[in-house]
Design a protein around this motif. Structure first.
Motif, PDB file in Angstrom:
ATOM      1  N   ASN A  51       0.732  -1.262  -0.110  1.00 32.71           N
ATOM      2  CA  ASN A  51      -0.008  -0.060  -0.085  1.00 32.71           C
ATOM      3  C   ASN A  51       0.943   1.331  -0.091  1.00 32.71           C
ATOM      4  O   ASN A  51       0.278   2.252   0.046  1.00 32.71           O
ATOM      5  CB  ASN A  51      -1.013   0.172   1.201  1.00 32.71           C
ATOM      6  CG  ASN A  51      -0.243   0.185   2.465  1.00 32.71           C
ATOM      7  OD1 ASN A  51       1.064  -0.063   2.699  1.00 32.71           O
ATOM      8  ND2 ASN A  51      -0.857   0.599   3.486  1.00 32.71           N
ATOM      9  N   LYS A  52       2.126   1.299  -0.247  1.00 31.20           N
ATOM     10  CA  LYS A  52       2.973   2.419  -0.283  1.00 31.20           C
ATOM     11  C   LYS A  52       3.318   2.660  -1.732  1.00 31.20           C
ATOM     12  O   LYS A  52       3.985   2.086  -2.230  1.00 31.20           O
ATOM     13  CB  LYS A  52       4.424   2.158   0.741  1.00 31.20           C
ATOM     14  CG  LYS A  52       4.144   1.425   1.929  1.00 31.20           C
ATOM     15  CD  LYS A  52       3.585   2.436   3.004  1.00 31.20           C
ATOM     16  CE  LYS A  52       3.775   1.957   4.341  1.00 31.20           C
ATOM     17  NZ  LYS A  52       2.873   0.734   4.677  1.00 31.20           N
ATOM     18  N   GLU A  53       2.797   3.957  -2.218  1.00 24.14           N
ATOM     19  CA  GLU A  53       3.091   4.403  -3.363  1.00 24.14           C
ATOM     20  C   GLU A  53       4.253   5.481  -3.545  1.00 24.14           C
ATOM     21  O   GLU A  53       4.121   6.449  -2.649  1.00 24.14           O
ATOM     22  CB  GLU A  53       1.813   4.825  -4.089  1.00 24.14           C
ATOM     23  CG  GLU A  53       1.805   4.698  -5.477  1.00 24.14           C
ATOM     24  CD  GLU A  53       0.422   5.007  -6.082  1.00 24.14           C
ATOM     25  OE1 GLU A  53       0.094   6.361  -6.243  1.00 24.14           O
ATOM     26  OE2 GLU A  53      -0.555   4.196  -6.126  1.00 24.14           O
ATOM     27  N   THR A  54       5.173   5.130  -4.172  1.00 26.93           N
ATOM     28  CA  THR A  54       6.326   5.925  -4.423  1.00 26.93           C
ATOM     29  C   THR A  54       6.543   6.497  -5.914  1.00 26.93           C
ATOM     30  O   THR A  54       6.437   5.614  -6.854  1.00 26.93           O
ATOM     31  CB  THR A  54       7.641   5.369  -4.045  1.00 26.93           C
ATOM     32  OG1 THR A  54       7.494   4.751  -2.725  1.00 26.93           O
ATOM     33  CG2 THR A  54       8.822   6.166  -3.785  1.00 26.93           C
ATOM     34  N   SER A  55       6.702   7.737  -5.977  1.00 25.93           N
ATOM     35  CA  SER A  55       6.775   8.414  -7.207  1.00 25.93           C
ATOM     36  C   SER A  55       8.108   9.208  -7.401  1.00 25.93           C
ATOM     37  O   SER A  55       8.305  10.120  -6.393  1.00 25.93           O
ATOM     38  CB  SER A  55       5.560   9.103  -7.981  1.00 25.93           C
ATOM     39  OG  SER A  55       5.113   9.848  -6.980  1.00 25.93           O
ATOM     40  N   LEU A  56       8.650   9.304  -8.300  1.00 24.99           N
ATOM     41  CA  LEU A  56      10.192  10.087  -8.516  1.00 24.99           C
ATOM     42  C   LEU A  56       9.969  10.748  -9.879  1.00 24.99           C
ATOM     43  O   LEU A  56       9.889  10.249 -10.941  1.00 24.99           O
ATOM     44  CB  LEU A  56      11.204   9.097  -8.503  1.00 24.99           C
ATOM     45  CG  LEU A  56      12.603   9.654  -8.276  1.00 24.99           C
ATOM     46  CD1 LEU A  56      12.963  10.263  -7.018  1.00 24.99           C
ATOM     47  CD2 LEU A  56      13.530   8.620  -8.577  1.00 24.99           C
ATOM     48  N   SER A  57      10.297  12.108  -9.768  1.00 26.53           N
ATOM     49  CA  SER A  57       9.931  12.957 -10.880  1.00 26.53           C
ATOM     50  C   SER A  57      11.406  13.737 -10.839  1.00 26.53           C
ATOM     51  O   SER A  57      11.794  14.279  -9.940  1.00 26.53           O
ATOM     52  CB  SER A  57       8.873  13.682 -10.638  1.00 26.53           C
ATOM     53  OG  SER A  57       8.978  14.817 -11.773  1.00 26.53           O
ATOM     54  N   VAL A  58      11.989  13.605 -11.874  1.00 29.91           N
ATOM     55  CA  VAL A  58      13.256  14.444 -12.160  1.00 29.91           C
ATOM     56  C   VAL A  58      13.343  15.336 -13.334  1.00 29.91           C
ATOM     57  O   VAL A  58      13.091  14.790 -14.561  1.00 29.91           O
ATOM     58  CB  VAL A  58      14.454  13.200 -12.338  1.00 29.91           C
ATOM     59  CG1 VAL A  58      15.921  13.793 -12.501  1.00 29.91           C
ATOM     60  CG2 VAL A  58      14.504  12.294 -11.256  1.00 29.91           C
ATOM     61  N   SER A  59      13.633  16.369 -13.074  1.00 28.90           N
ATOM     62  CA  SER A  59      13.914  17.382 -13.973  1.00 28.90           C
ATOM     63  C   SER A  59      15.171  17.727 -14.703  1.00 28.90           C
ATOM     64  O   SER A  59      16.123  17.866 -13.902  1.00 28.90           O
ATOM     65  CB  SER A  59      13.225  18.917 -13.669  1.00 28.90           C
ATOM     66  OG  SER A  59      12.057  18.830 -13.079  1.00 28.90           O
ATOM     67  N   VAL A  60      15.413  17.531 -15.857  1.00 24.62           N
ATOM     68  CA  VAL A  60      16.635  17.664 -16.659  1.00 24.62           C
ATOM     69  C   VAL A  60      16.352  18.549 -17.754  1.00 24.62           C
ATOM     70  O   VAL A  60      15.356  18.849 -18.120  1.00 24.62           O
ATOM     71  CB  VAL A  60      17.250  16.383 -17.206  1.00 24.62           C
ATOM     72  CG1 VAL A  60      17.794  15.464 -15.997  1.00 24.62           C
ATOM     73  CG2 VAL A  60      16.223  15.605 -17.852  1.00 24.62           C
ATOM     74  N   PRO A  61      17.446  19.374 -18.076  1.00 26.10           N
ATOM     75  CA  PRO A  61      17.087  20.495 -19.253  1.00 26.10           C
ATOM     76  C   PRO A  61      16.318  19.797 -20.455  1.00 26.10           C
ATOM     77  O   PRO A  61      16.692  18.541 -20.979  1.00 26.10           O
ATOM     78  CB  PRO A  61      18.320  20.701 -19.745  1.00 26.10           C
ATOM     79  CG  PRO A  61      19.275  20.501 -18.415  1.00 26.10           C
ATOM     80  CD  PRO A  61      18.641  19.336 -17.906  1.00 26.10           C
TER      81      PRO A  61
END
Length: 99
Positions: A51-61
């Motif tokens: 039940n643990k949702e992990t999201s990762l958003s990475v901004s690159v040029p």
């Protein structure tokens, strides 16, 4: 590189935040162009397994890379997200080299 941690439906502990910061900083070794990283932690349906949702958003040029995983623990989710993100960053770098 700026790291933002958002915890939805719960309060993240200092220990969890330190773990995430330590792991995410290692992404900088793969790609120096990373502007900011957003980690979103969410508890879906309390008192159930996975039940643990992990999201990762990475901004690159030029783009934003995104990964989402659901696991039993946030630590496991962060590890899986980072592994998947390393693959995406490598592919992105290859694409830039080929231009």
């Amino acid at each position: 590189m700026e790291i933002k941690i958002k915890s939805i439906h719960f309060d993240a502990t200092e220990k969890l935040q330190a773990f995430i910061n330590k792991k995410v900083e290692k992404l900088q070794k793969n790609n120096e162009d990373i502007k900011n990283v957003e980690v979103q932690l969410k508890v879906v349906k309390p008192a159930t397994a996975m039940n643990k949702e992990t999201s990762l958003s990475v901004s690159v040029p030029g783009t934003t890379l995104f990964v989402e995983k659901t696991c039993d623990t946030f630590e496991e989710g962060v590890d899986l997200c980072l592994d998947a993100m390393k693959v995406q960053l490598t592919k992105y770098k290859e694409k830039l080299r080929n231009r």
